[in-house]
Design an enzyme around this catalytic site. Structure first.
Site, mmCIF file in Angstrom:
data_model
loop_
_atom_site.group_PDB
_atom_site.id
_atom_site.type_symbol
_atom_site.label_atom_id
_atom_site.label_comp_id
_atom_site.label_asym_id
_atom_site.label_seq_id
_atom_site.Cartn_x
_atom_site.Cartn_y
_atom_site.Cartn_z
ATOM 1 C CE LYS A 33 16.037 70.735 77.360
ATOM 2 N NZ LYS A 33 15.541 70.832 77.774
ATOM 3 N NE ARG A 131 12.241 75.016 83.680
ATOM 4 C CZ ARG A 131 12.980 73.831 83.261
ATOM 5 N NH1 ARG A 131 14.430 74.165 82.755
ATOM 6 N NH2 ARG A 131 12.845 73.202 82.660
ATOM 7 C CE1 TYR A 258 37.325 96.479 67.682
ATOM 8 C CE2 TYR A 258 36.685 94.138 68.308
ATOM 9 C CZ TYR A 258 36.661 95.119 67.946
ATOM 10 O OH TYR A 258 36.536 94.994 66.070
ATOM 11 C CG MET A 307 31.256 89.261 66.609
ATOM 12 S SD MET A 307 30.019 90.250 65.163
ATOM 13 C CE MET A 307 29.601 91.662 66.147
HETATM 14 C C1 LIG Z 1 15.907 69.863 79.010
HETATM 15 C C2 LIG Z 1 15.193 68.425 79.979
HETATM 16 C C3 LIG Z 1 15.265 67.410 80.554
HETATM 17 C C4 LIG Z 1 17.216 66.762 79.900
HETATM 18 O O1 LIG Z 1 17.470 67.162 80.705
HETATM 19 P P1 LIG Z 1 18.880 66.960 81.136
HETATM 20 O O2 LIG Z 1 19.658 67.445 82.511
HETATM 21 O O3 LIG Z 1 19.702 67.559 79.826
HETATM 22 O O4 LIG Z 1 19.156 65.356 80.841
HETATM 23 C C5 LIG Z 1 14.612 66.714 80.928
HETATM 24 N N1 LIG Z 1 13.493 67.041 81.141
HETATM 25 C C6 LIG Z 1 12.880 68.774 81.040
HETATM 26 C C7 LIG Z 1 11.329 68.638 81.525
HETATM 27 C C8 LIG Z 1 13.975 69.397 80.205
HETATM 28 O O5 LIG Z 1 13.104 70.745 80.077
#
Ligand SMILES: *Cc1c(COP(=O)(O)O)cnc(C)c1O
Length: 362
Positions: A33, A131, A258, A307
């Protein structure tokens, strides 16, 4: 000018390290991701696919579509699909992680309308991170809903809130107990049990006994596992470099940047670098919190980060315009740099902006 070097040979090392930590029969899910944690979505993912990753995972449908468009054929889980993205998800042959009743109902309706059967799905339970995910008491409802020709239940999983905490961790123990309870119900009530998984990167190091049928690793492939004793087994993949755009000699009492962010306490030499908070070097790295290395010396970031640029104090350091500057590399890790700015490797890496050129090294 600014370059994020991606060393795929270190990815290979990290992949092999993780594989050694888990059984041959345990699947490895590569979490790619957020542009593969800010590295390069396609090159990094292709690297994992070439190494033999079993499955991939992204957060959102758009990320999965991007991988499909680039020719990635490996199964892709989508951790957080949104209701409106269901048609695109199915269109791109992505596997949803279903975490709520609304999502389950909408997904089922869509498959029925499309006359699709046997579609692979994953079920996410909330065991304490709070979550996303079904609560424990929903197991019966979920089981009944999944028992439908539209669905093929691939896996059931949960996510630890603090997988790196030293064992025994009361919070992890509670989550593990809840997950075990869920697993028991599934194995009791289903003829063919799905796969179960719980661990992320740090979990793989902390709880090798809880790897179940799969592990989900993201940050470990980039060289970090949230504890230095585990990090030593991994190699950082990303190296961030910049160059000096200009050098100023300033008198004692001159202000830099700045809002007069820094007043020179003596006569100083200041170097300006062509990256700033728009590139992922947030303001929290300024005001002498963090250093960068230049020709073997550490130079502090002074005053407010702008920036597009930031200033470092190079007084007494032999350097000139055009010289290379390192933010993090394999010896000064992104984890260390992140800590200096009071953040974590995840935020630093995923925040590296699109203006910074990615250079892939095989
Ligand atoms: C992002 C994520 C992971 C990966 O976690 P890492 O700590 O980067 O290995 C695993 N499971 C879920 C559900 C995640 O959202």
């Amino acid at each position: 000018m600014n370059t994020l070097h991606i060393y795929l040979s270190n990815l290979k090392h990290n992949y092999e390290t993780i594989r050694k930590q888990i059984h041959n029969s345990t699947q490895c899910i590569g979490v790619v991701k957020a542009n593969a944690y800010g590295s390069h979505a396609i090159h990094f993912t292709k690297g994992l696919v070439d190494l033999g990753i079993d499955k991939l995972a992204v957060a959102y449908v758009e990320e999965g579509i991007q991988l499909r468009e680039q020719g990635i054929k490996t199964p892709i889980m989508v951790f957080y699909p949104q209701l409106k993205s269901i048609p695109e998800l199915v269109g791109a042959d992505l596997e949803p992680c279903i975490y709520s009743r609304e999502l389950m109902e909408s997904f089922k309706l869509h498959l029925e309308a499309m006359k699709i059967k046997d579609y692979p799905i994953h079920i996410k339970y909330n065991t304490g991170l709070n979550r996303v995910g079904f609560p424990l008491i929903d197991v019966g409802w979920v089981l009944e809903k999944t028992n439908h020709p539209q669905f093929r239940l691939e896996s059931v999983y949960s996510h630890l809130a603090i997988s790196e905490e030293e064992r025994p961790s009361p919070q992890c123990t509670l989550q593990i107990e809840r997950f075990e309870e869920i697993k028991k119900k599934y194995t009791k009530l289903l003829k063919k049990a799905p796969k179960f998984h719980l661990l992320n990167s740090s979990g793989v190091f902390n709880y090798p006994n809880l790897q179940y049928d799969a592990v989900r690793c993201g940050i470990a492939f980039h060289g970090y596992a949230n504890k230095s004793e585990w990090d030593v087994h991994l190699k950082p993949v990303a190296v961030l470099k910049s160059i000096i755009s200009q050098i100023h000699k300033l008198k004692k009492g001159s202000s830099v940047g700045y809002d007069n962010g820094w007043i020179a306490p003596n006569a100083v030499r200041i170097a300006t670098l062509p990256l700033g908070h728009a590139d992922g070097i947030g303001r929290h790295f300024g005001h002498h919190q963090s250093t960068v290395s230049i020709n073997g010396y550490d130079a502090p970031i002074v005053g407010n980060i702008c920036m597009d640029m930031l200033m470092i104090d190079v007084t007494g350091i032999n350097c000139e315009t055009g010289d290379e500057v390192t933010f993090f590399d394999t010896s000064k890790s992104a984890e260390d740099f992140a800590k200096s700015g009071n953040t974590i490797s995840y935020e630093l890496l995923t925040g590296i902006g699109p203006r910074i050129k990615r250079v892939i090294h095989q």
